[in-house]
Write an enzyme that holds these catalytic residues in place. Sequence first.
Site, mmCIF file in Angstrom:
data_model
loop_
_atom_site.group_PDB
_atom_site.id
_atom_site.type_symbol
_atom_site.label_atom_id
_atom_site.label_comp_id
_atom_site.label_asym_id
_atom_site.label_seq_id
_atom_site.Cartn_x
_atom_site.Cartn_y
_atom_site.Cartn_z
ATOM 1 N N SER A 1 34.529 44.195 30.062
ATOM 2 C CA SER A 1 35.246 44.979 31.068
ATOM 3 C C SER A 1 35.495 46.391 30.560
ATOM 4 C CB SER A 1 36.578 44.292 31.373
ATOM 5 O OG SER A 1 37.405 45.152 32.118
ATOM 6 N N HIS B 1 38.096 48.587 31.700
ATOM 7 C CA HIS B 1 39.481 49.083 31.627
ATOM 8 C C HIS B 1 40.342 48.416 30.561
ATOM 9 C CE1 HIS B 1 41.778 45.882 33.904
ATOM 10 N NE2 HIS B 1 40.531 45.510 34.137
ATOM 11 N N CYS C 1 59.076 33.026 37.617
ATOM 12 C CA CYS C 1 59.680 33.981 38.543
ATOM 13 C C CYS C 1 58.871 35.267 38.635
ATOM 14 C CB CYS C 1 61.109 34.298 38.119
ATOM 15 S SG CYS C 1 62.210 32.920 38.406
ATOM 16 N N ALA D 1 34.904 42.446 34.935
ATOM 17 C CA ALA D 1 34.751 41.174 34.245
ATOM 18 C C ALA D 1 34.797 39.979 35.187
ATOM 19 C CB ALA D 1 35.825 41.032 33.182
ATOM 20 N N THR D 2 35.550 40.075 36.272
ATOM 21 C CA THR D 2 35.585 38.957 37.214
ATOM 22 C C THR D 2 34.193 38.734 37.787
ATOM 23 O OG1 THR D 2 37.924 39.156 37.743
ATOM 24 C CG2 THR D 2 36.525 38.164 39.429
ATOM 25 N N THR E 1 23.959 49.964 44.232
ATOM 26 C CA THR E 1 23.864 51.273 43.587
ATOM 27 C C THR E 1 24.802 51.324 42.390
ATOM 28 O OG1 THR E 1 23.283 52.333 45.649
ATOM 29 C CG2 THR E 1 24.244 53.746 43.953
ATOM 30 N N ASN F 1 43.699 36.217 27.010
ATOM 31 C CA ASN F 1 44.407 37.376 27.542
ATOM 32 C C ASN F 1 45.921 37.262 27.470
ATOM 33 O OD1 ASN F 1 43.398 35.350 29.471
ATOM 34 N ND2 ASN F 1 44.752 36.384 30.911
ATOM 35 N N GLN G 1 38.661 40.578 26.213
ATOM 36 C CA GLN G 1 39.783 41.006 25.372
ATOM 37 C C GLN G 1 39.364 41.269 23.930
ATOM 38 O OE1 GLN G 1 42.823 41.698 26.462
ATOM 39 N NE2 GLN G 1 42.731 40.809 28.518
#
Lengths: 141, 417
Positions: B214, B216, B341, B86-87, B255, B166, B194
């Site tokens: 995406s 995954h 954090c 997706a990026t 490819t 997300n 998403q």
Amino acid sequence: MAYSDKVIDHYNNPRNVGQLDKSSTEVGTGLVGAPECGDVMRLQIRVNPETQVIEEAKFKTFGCGSAIASSSLATEWIKGRTVDDALGIKNTDIVKELSLPPVKIHCSVLAEDAIRAAIGDWKKKNSAAETVDAAVAVVAQ
Amino acid sequence: MSTIASQVEVPEGVHLPIYMDNHATSPLDPRVLEAMMPYFTTKFGNAASRNHSFGWEAEQAVETAREQIAKLIGTTAKEIIFTSGATESDNLAIKGIAEMYRERGNHIITQVTEHKAVLDSCKHLEKNGYRVTYLPVKADGLIDLDDLRHAIDDKTILVSIMAANNEIGVLQPIAEIGKLCHEKGVIFHTDAVQSVGKVPFNVIADNVDVASISGHKIYGPKGVGALYVRRRNPRVQIAAQIDGGGHERGMRSGTLNVPGIVGLGKACEIANAEMATEAVYLAGLRDRLKAKLESELDYIHVNGSMEHRLPGNLNVSFVYVEGESLLMGINDVAVSSGSACTSATLEPSYVLKALGLGDDVAHSSIRFGLGRFNTQAEVDYVAAKVIDIVKHLRELSPLYEMVKEGIDLTKIQWAAH
């Protein structure tokens, strides 16, 4: 992030959690940090007026595991020391003892600040014992 | 003696650690793996090899996957091109459209809670003479359509607004956004990573011109994604960002990742068949988790709209408890926090800040991402564990104590550090 065993131990079994009567002249209170920064520590000491020894120390902390561990350790270390002796505790000592990674050094700095703030509050009260209200100087009225 | 070590019992059938971070990534569905396996071993051909059966076999598999994806989002196979994820899809869509339509205009509109792949692509374009408008979001996480309407001008070439967020799972009104874009003659790209496979997403009904997908996030493999590019009404053209052999109709050379593509296709086929029942199941688990937390804990803040939301998402702030310390206490449960954090930058979540929440609330947030393989028993365990740890940490929290004593925390002059 992986925590050291000592951080996990303090996190799972924090020492000296609680609060002392902040209106007592024997008690010094330090409240440091800020909620929007993600950590706030309150450290309190009860000092024997005769010997200047910190006989009791209590803390409460809003913050990450390292912040909780740093303040818990700080209360352990200052108990039984004189106020002047306790001022000698450095944040680097805390970093070393807890094996804090660089991103968590600010937690140890905050713990040192808390010790100084609590002692400063106690000193302020006892140099001008009549102005008991100074104990809550951190609360803006 | 206060101790944080939790005494919550692990119910039968629950195996630790529990994965409840399905917005970050999702486990591969075993049916997907099964479909992929031959393409790692015996069917290893290059889909671009035109002269032998190995190539034909691979090409056939790729075309099947293209059709499976197209079917899920209501389009035709010719409008799907494959990417590495997706990026890349977001980069290709935004930079490729900006480059292709540069003569028509230089203005792009997006919004502040987009994924970094969109925001950073836009920032890159700003350095190259493009103008970008970042729309704000309302307290519920949704954009205001009037803001969008007013932002579009005669130089606007592209609007990029995500379908589902997300972090907080809120669903933007993409059908209305797309309609507005079409009225104004502006291309509409949506990062649908998403939402595809989770909620109904149809490029025709939703007026979408370009969409990022995406593998995954939908129980498919990592390293594979797709970009839907509309061919009619309007025909969208994209300037390639990777040059080479002219694969994927010249838009994306390289490819093809045949096993990955087969997996993405299979994941879409499964989603198409099971999405409706799965959404009901996940919303049930999510609502159960929320109800349990709310029944035992005070000062809980749900971040983002509950009405317009992915079924598997719950993002809550346990106010007066810092997020990383909470994660440490529930270390047998995999979730995420918006706390500074837990981030590399030591900044709290920009998505939560955009909702107008104070940094303190952002620091206290946990994202639960429920998925296909989570069970009710897991939800019950996670709820009990979170409740237990939050209660312990609040015993440790000076802020919680002060609030309980009636002190107004906003009236305190905190020392900045």
